[in-house]
Write a protein that holds these residues in place. Structure first.
Motif, PDB file in Angstrom:
ATOM      1  N   ARG A 113      -5.501  -3.304  -8.108  1.00  0.00           N
ATOM      2  CA  ARG A 113      -4.506  -2.332  -7.626  1.00  0.00           C
ATOM      3  C   ARG A 113      -3.103  -2.738  -8.068  1.00  0.00           C
ATOM      4  N   ARG A 114      -2.847  -4.020  -8.045  1.00  0.00           N
ATOM      5  CA  ARG A 114      -1.539  -4.473  -8.491  1.00  0.00           C
ATOM      6  C   ARG A 114      -1.360  -4.175  -9.974  1.00  0.00           C
ATOM      7  N   GLN A 153       0.387  -3.136  -1.040  1.00  0.00           N
ATOM      8  CA  GLN A 153       1.448  -2.507  -0.259  1.00  0.00           C
ATOM      9  C   GLN A 153       1.112  -2.392   1.222  1.00  0.00           C
ATOM     10  N   HIS A 209       0.564   8.998   0.029  1.00  0.00           N
ATOM     11  CA  HIS A 209      -0.530   8.026  -0.027  1.00  0.00           C
ATOM     12  C   HIS A 209      -1.233   7.915   1.327  1.00  0.00           C
ATOM     13  N   SER A 220      -0.688  -0.357 -10.430  1.00  0.00           N
ATOM     14  CA  SER A 220       0.575   0.084  -9.840  1.00  0.00           C
ATOM     15  C   SER A 220       1.783  -0.590 -10.491  1.00  0.00           C
ATOM     16  N   GLN A 247       4.846  -1.312 -12.768  1.00  0.00           N
ATOM     17  CA  GLN A 247       5.826  -0.339 -13.237  1.00  0.00           C
ATOM     18  C   GLN A 247       5.696  -0.028 -14.722  1.00  0.00           C
TER      19      GLN A 247
END
Length: 517
Positions: free
Chosen positions: A104-105, A424, A470, A108, A110
């Motif tokens: 997931r990191r 997150q 989300h 996500s 940038q």
């Protein structure tokens, strides 16, 4: 692999570990760590995996960024996963949350959009795989679809989407929904088996064989040609106004309908909220105890969906904002009805999870004191073990609906030692706490500079709106998983009811739209 190939790969593995990271550029070390991971996984060498994981930690500490940071997270997840491969499935997977966390990191990051297409597809596909292992079919399908948006012929995503759709379909009670999901699964299987499908690993052939069996099974239970002749994914537009049409399109595009068909994509056949609790047995003196509760949560969800839509699409200040004297301090706050609607959507979406926990406590007869029930903690007993009421099947195929809820709970954070699968997670909880009890300041500008000793938690409007969307999507998933889980549980309980007289409760009429006042 021949004995000579095995020897050569072991020697290379030994050489990489001996040389270490010193004397190489960062980009070279990321490539070397990736190679060491691949070799150690193939050779089943725990020493190689331990070394690779230590390298990834050291490289992260150096602050490596961009595509190399994405590669580190992608390959770290693969190294961690090796411990899980070949083990018997169980609710608690020691490495799975960590695998999800790093993937997931990666997606996500940038700079993920600028990464090579193959890397993006691999990251999204692998994350979808991990989510699917956890029972989270809805989020898995979204990942596979994301990979196919990047590369429409990416073979593994086609294979995995076909498999997940078939499993999803089997869990549904409605025959029409089941047939359509299987029909689309068949289309994905055909694409996965076509010569145009792109595969990146020689080991992918095993997955092609599995998807061929899925295709043949679907053909044995569904008239795929008959369904295709009906153009089944289209549905007439019944919107009464342009405003309603825009709203329904927004729900469809963002996959916000409480309807499994919306997980197929942006098809008009999904433009209603059809999800309901499946057939279930209840006490004769309380026939609607769970159905009415589910309907209440469903109504809260669709109402908060509208609040969010209004908050996100407002083009001008509302008349209720006129004449309200507010200071233009810096960082400039977003103070208007639209922002307050997004806050309301955030609060109510978050509250739905604890309501699902309250539902589960009663439906599964867990006996947790009411004030101690929470969505994050209801799954474990006083000793920290998965409650026996959930772990009775010992298999993903037993009740993946409840399993999905358990793993979805790992996307939330309650206390310092929580294991989370979402980078997150702490941020979602912190925002909720400030919205509910403290001071959340939504700002116009990105990355606001917080003055010293300020009382506010500051977040830009764009970031806050993204987090609210989300959270709403998680709430949708949770309600669908709850309905699926109840269906599995009812089938599990059925043999134990043999010989017990069960009276069928007459079905209740649905409220007409004019009665919803």
């Amino acid at each position: 692999m021949t004995e000579q190939e095995n020897l050569r790969k072991n020697l290379l593995c030994n050489l990489l570990m001996k040389e270490g990271l010193d004397g190489w550029r960062d980009e070279e070390n990321v490539a070397r760590a990736s190679l060491l991971t691949d070799l150690a996984v193939e050779l089943e060498r725990k020493d190689g995996l331990a070394c690779a994981l230590a390298w990834y930690e050291a490289l992260e500490q150096k602050g490596i960024c961009g595509e190399q940071a994405i590669l580190i997270d992608y390959n770290r997840a693969n190294a961690i996963a090796r411990e899980r491969y070949g083990t018997e499935w169980q609710w608690e997977q020691p490495t799975l949350a960590r695998e999800m966390f790093y993937l997931r990191r990666a997606v996500s990051h940038q700079e993920f959009a600028q990464a090579p297409d193959v890397l993006k597809c691999k990251c999204l596909n692998n994350l979808g795989n991990r989510l699917d292992v956890a029972g989270r079919a809805i989020e898995a399908l979204e990942c596979f679809s994301g990979a196919l948006e990047v590369q429409p012929n990416f073979g593994m995503a086609l294979c995995n989407r076909a498999k997940t759709l078939a499993d999803y379909a089997k869990a549904l009670e409605d025959g029409g929904e089941q047939g359509l999901l299987l029909w689309v699964a068949h289309k994905e299987a055909l694409a996965a088996l076509a010569p145009t499908a792109i595969y990146t690993d020689a080991r992918d052939e095993r997955n092609r064989g599995a998807v061929k069996k899925i295709k043949e099974w679907i053909e044995s239970v569904v008239d795929v040609e008959g369904i295709a002749s009906l153009d089944p994914l289209k549905w007439p537009d019944t919107s009464a106004t342009d405003e309603e049409r825009h709203y329904r399109r927004w729900c469809l595009v963002n996959r916000l309908y409480l309807n499994p068909l919306n997980d197929l994509g942006r098809y008009s056949v999904a433009t209603d909220d059809s999800t309901a609790l499946p057939t279930h047995v209840v006490p004769a003196d309380a026939p609607h105890i769970f159905g009415s509760f589910f309907d209440q949560m469903k109504q809260e969800y669709v109402s908060v969906r509208w609040f969010l839509y209004e908050g996100l699409t407002a083009k001008m200040p509302h008349f209720s904002d006129r004449g309200v004297l507010l200071q233009a301090i810096e960082p400039r706050p977003s103070l208007c009805l639209a922002t307050e609607k997004v806050k309301a959507a955030y609060r109510i979406s978050y509250s739905l999870f604890d309501k699902i926990g309250f539902f589960m406590n009663s439906y599964m007869e867990l006996g947790i004191p009411e004030r101690q029930v929470s969505f994050r903690t209801l799954w474990r007993d006083e000793k920290g073990l998965i409650r026996k009421e959930f772990d009775v099947t010992g298999s993903w195929t037993g009740n993946w609906g409840f399993c999905a809820l358990y793993w979805l709970a790992k996307d939330f954070f309650e206390k310092a030692n929580d294991e989370v699968a979402e980078p997150q997670a702490r941020g979602l909880s912190r925002i909720r706490n400030h919205v509910e009890h403290k001071y959340l300041r939504v700002t116009i500008d990105e990355a606001p500079i917080v003055p010293p000793d300020d009382l506010a938690l500051m977040v830009s409007r764009e970031q806050f709106e993204g987090k609210a969307m989300h959270l709403l999507k998680l709430a949708r998933s949770a309600l669908i998983y709850l309905a699926i889980g109840v269906g599995f549980e009812e089938r599990r309980r059925e043999p134990g009811r043999a010989g017990i007289p069960i009276e069928e409760i007459p079905s209740m009429p649905y409220l007409s739209d004019v009665e919803k006042v």
